[in-house]
Design a protein around this motif. Structure first.
Motif, PDB file in Angstrom:
ATOM      1  N   GLN A   3       0.827  -1.208   0.000  1.00 26.30           N
ATOM      2  CA  GLN A   3       0.000   0.000   0.000  1.00 26.30           C
ATOM      3  C   GLN A   3       0.862   1.259   0.000  1.00 26.30           C
ATOM      4  OE1 GLN A   3      -2.433  -0.726   3.475  1.00 26.30           O
ATOM      5  NE2 GLN A   3      -4.173  -1.385   2.223  1.00 26.30           N
ATOM      6  N   GLU A   4       1.925   1.251   0.801  1.00 29.46           N
ATOM      7  CA  GLU A   4       2.810   2.418   0.835  1.00 29.46           C
ATOM      8  C   GLU A   4       3.472   2.642  -0.516  1.00 29.46           C
ATOM      9  OE1 GLU A   4       5.550   2.582   4.121  1.00 29.46           O
ATOM     10  OE2 GLU A   4       3.925   2.564   5.592  1.00 29.46           O
ATOM     11  N   GLY A   5       3.828   1.544  -1.185  1.00 30.56           N
ATOM     12  CA  GLY A   5       4.447   1.663  -2.500  1.00 30.56           C
ATOM     13  C   GLY A   5       3.510   2.263  -3.532  1.00 30.56           C
ATOM     14  N   VAL A   6       2.240   1.959  -3.418  1.00 38.05           N
ATOM     15  CA  VAL A   6       1.249   2.450  -4.375  1.00 38.05           C
ATOM     16  C   VAL A   6       0.764   3.853  -4.003  1.00 38.05           C
ATOM     17  CG1 VAL A   6      -1.088   2.085  -5.269  1.00 38.05           C
ATOM     18  CG2 VAL A   6       0.471   0.147  -5.041  1.00 38.05           C
ATOM     19  N   LEU A   7       0.450   4.054  -2.737  1.00 37.77           N
ATOM     20  CA  LEU A   7      -0.154   5.309  -2.304  1.00 37.77           C
ATOM     21  C   LEU A   7       0.863   6.401  -1.969  1.00 37.77           C
ATOM     22  CD1 LEU A   7      -2.889   3.793   0.055  1.00 37.77           C
ATOM     23  CD2 LEU A   7      -3.163   4.577  -2.317  1.00 37.77           C
ATOM     24  N   HIS A   8       2.112   6.008  -1.736  1.00 33.48           N
ATOM     25  CA  HIS A   8       3.170   6.937  -1.329  1.00 33.48           C
ATOM     26  C   HIS A   8       2.780   7.695  -0.065  1.00 33.48           C
ATOM     27  CE1 HIS A   8       5.248   5.985  -5.030  1.00 33.48           C
ATOM     28  NE2 HIS A   8       4.131   6.271  -5.702  1.00 33.48           N
ATOM     29  N   GLU A   9       2.066   7.001   0.822  1.00 31.20           N
ATOM     30  CA  GLU A   9       1.664   7.546   2.112  1.00 31.20           C
ATOM     31  C   GLU A   9       1.949   6.504   3.185  1.00 31.20           C
ATOM     32  OE1 GLU A   9      -2.472   8.460   1.912  1.00 31.20           O
ATOM     33  OE2 GLU A   9      -2.230   9.976   0.348  1.00 31.20           O
ATOM     34  N   ASP A  10       2.246   6.973   4.393  1.00 28.97           N
ATOM     35  CA  ASP A  10       2.520   6.070   5.493  1.00 28.97           C
ATOM     36  C   ASP A  10       1.281   5.229   5.811  1.00 28.97           C
ATOM     37  OD1 ASP A  10       3.543   4.774   7.713  1.00 28.97           O
ATOM     38  OD2 ASP A  10       3.362   6.509   9.041  1.00 28.97           O
ATOM     39  N   GLN A  11       1.462   3.917   5.790  1.00 32.02           N
ATOM     40  CA  GLN A  11       0.388   2.980   6.117  1.00 32.02           C
ATOM     41  C   GLN A  11       0.752   2.120   7.333  1.00 32.02           C
ATOM     42  OE1 GLN A  11      -2.630   2.858   4.261  1.00 32.02           O
ATOM     43  NE2 GLN A  11      -1.745   4.734   3.450  1.00 32.02           N
TER      44      GLN A  11
END
Length: 81
Positions: free
Chosen positions: A53-61
């Protein structure tokens, strides 16, 4: 029941500690030092999902925390000094 194979990363780590040569005592069957670490499959799946998810969204998950909660041979196992 067949013998379990050594964990790859444990074998690589032992090789690195042995000047780049695979130790002779690591063969085709796992030893106490190279056996897989027991891990809750749900925790592994959760950590993997958060990393992706972090790789796709570029947000801390929360991937760092999820990964840190998993057993880590290089971090958790004490080596003789």
């Amino acid at each position: 029941m067949a013998n379990k194979q050594p964990e790859s990363l444990a074998t690589f780590a032992a090789t690195a500690r042995n000047d780049g040569k695979k130790p002779k005592d690591i063969g085709l069957a796992a030893t106490p030092e190279t056996r897989g670490l027991p891990t809750d499959p749900k925790k592994k799946a959760d950590a993997a999902t958060k990393v992706l998810q972090e790789g796709v969204l570029h947000e801390d998950q929360g991937a760092d925390e999820a990964v840190d909660a998993l057993p880590d041979r290089t971090r958790d196992v004490k080596r003789p000094t």
